[in-house]
Scaffold this active site. Structure first.
Site, PDB file in Angstrom:
ATOM      1  N   PRO A   2     120.676  78.583  39.888  1.00  0.00           N
ATOM      2  CA  PRO A   2     121.594  78.780  41.024  1.00  0.00           C
ATOM      3  C   PRO A   2     120.844  78.999  42.348  1.00  0.00           C
ATOM      4  CG  PRO A   2     121.817  80.545  39.391  1.00  0.00           C
ATOM      5  CD  PRO A   2     120.758  79.632  38.893  1.00  0.00           C
ATOM      6  N   GLU A   3     121.295  78.321  43.384  1.00  0.00           N
ATOM      7  CA  GLU A   3     120.709  78.483  44.713  1.00  0.00           C
ATOM      8  C   GLU A   3     121.711  79.244  45.587  1.00  0.00           C
ATOM      9  OE1 GLU A   3     118.921  74.812  46.111  1.00  0.00           O
ATOM     10  OE2 GLU A   3     118.565  74.146  44.058  1.00  0.00           O
ATOM     11  N   LYS A  58     119.104  84.497  47.198  1.00  0.00           N
ATOM     12  CA  LYS A  58     119.706  84.255  45.877  1.00  0.00           C
ATOM     13  C   LYS A  58     119.971  85.556  45.128  1.00  0.00           C
ATOM     14  CE  LYS A  58     116.677  80.249  45.538  1.00  0.00           C
ATOM     15  NZ  LYS A  58     115.654  79.610  44.692  1.00  0.00           N
ATOM     16  N   ARG A 256     107.484  70.522  40.592  1.00  0.00           N
ATOM     17  CA  ARG A 256     108.943  70.472  40.608  1.00  0.00           C
ATOM     18  C   ARG A 256     109.425  69.031  40.739  1.00  0.00           C
ATOM     19  NH1 ARG A 256     111.247  75.360  41.879  1.00  0.00           N
ATOM     20  NH2 ARG A 256     113.002  74.422  40.787  1.00  0.00           N
TER      21      ARG A 256
END
Ligand SMILES: [Zn+2]
Length: 269
Positions: A2-3, A58, A256
């Site tokens: 989740p961002e 976050k 990433r």
């Protein structure tokens, strides 16, 4: 993972279910989720009422009368509202029993999420929140430009640095670079001040649009709990074609997964 927009969606959804409810008891099934001594955590939190939920980057901050605790969902943490009839999942690690007989359960398949007691007045000035940069909505162009000017890393990697800007993760970093027509491998220091201003504006716009979409798609808890992840219209992340119909290229940048369109996103502009 989740961002910022997803965590904001979790916050807004939880507000509807737990505010002004008192915690009657807590069961900690997997103690490592709690960074404090579990008994101390229980002692400080039981018999307190959820008054407010705040969000910084976050992180979620649950404010309970004279104390607060910070919660970070990390990879797969999620909250769920249950009744006592709801069977316990093997991934439910912390259960808050509320005074209306509902339960707030913290569920985390990977067990990376953490909760930690913080001072309710000064939590923004203490670790870990004081290490975060500003969110794009309130970032200062000069300050970000000065910091990027010395960075030899790729701009997309810099966007993931929470001490530079808070709240952007891998998905939105890919989307922001696309919206900027910017190759994610471009050195951070190559951006002009004008481009940095654009970067902050585009980041704010994209995060805000995602928050709006989250707000319209999630009204209640699904059977699987809420991690804030929803169907955002992504243009490059995990896509095969960009909106112009070009092939998306996937590379690994600082470990990433990085998606971009080699045609729309030229190295420099
Ligand atoms: Zn393209």
């Amino acid at each position: 993972m989740p961002e910022l927009p997803e965590v904001e969606t979790v916050k807004r959804t939880l507000e509807n279910f737990i505010l002004n409810k008192k915690i009657k008891d807590i069961e900690v099934i997997y103690p490592r989720i709690i960074e404090d001594d579990v008994e101390v955590f229980k002692q400080r939190v039981v018999n307190k009422t959820f008054l407010k939920i705040d969000r910084v980057g976050k992180y979620l901050i649950f404010i309970l009368e004279d104390i607060a605790f910070v919660s970070h969902l990390r990879m797969e943490g999620k909250y769920q509202i249950c009744t006592k009839e709801t069977s316990l999942s093997k991934h439910d690690h912390v259960i808050f029993y509320l005074d209306d007989d509902t339960q707030l359960r913290y569920n985390d398949v990977r067990k990376f999420g953490r909760m930690k007691l913080v001072d309710k007045e000064s939590y923004k000035t203490l670790k870990p929140l004081n290490q975060l940069g500003k969110e794009p909505f309130e970032a200062d162009v000069n300050e970000i430009y000065q910091r990027l000017k010395n960075k030899d890393t790729a701009i997309k990697t810099a966007l993931l640095d929470q001490t530079l800007l808070a709240g952007i993760g891998n998905i939105y970093a890919n989307e922001i670079c696309y919206a900027m027509h910017l190759n994610p491998q471009t050195k951070a220091k190559a951006l002009s001040k004008k481009r940095v201003k654009e970067l902050i504006e585009v980041s704010s716009f994209i995060l805000n649009e995602a928050i709006k979409q989250g707000g319209t798609t999630i009204h209640s808890f699904s059977a699987n709990g809420i991690d804030g992840l929803f169907q955002v219209q992504l243009k490059v992340h995990m896509q095969e074609k960009c909106p112009q119909g070009h092939d998306i290229k996937k590379i690994s940048l600082n470990g990433r997964g990085t998606y971009y369109c080699p045609i729309c996103q030229k190295a420099r502009r």
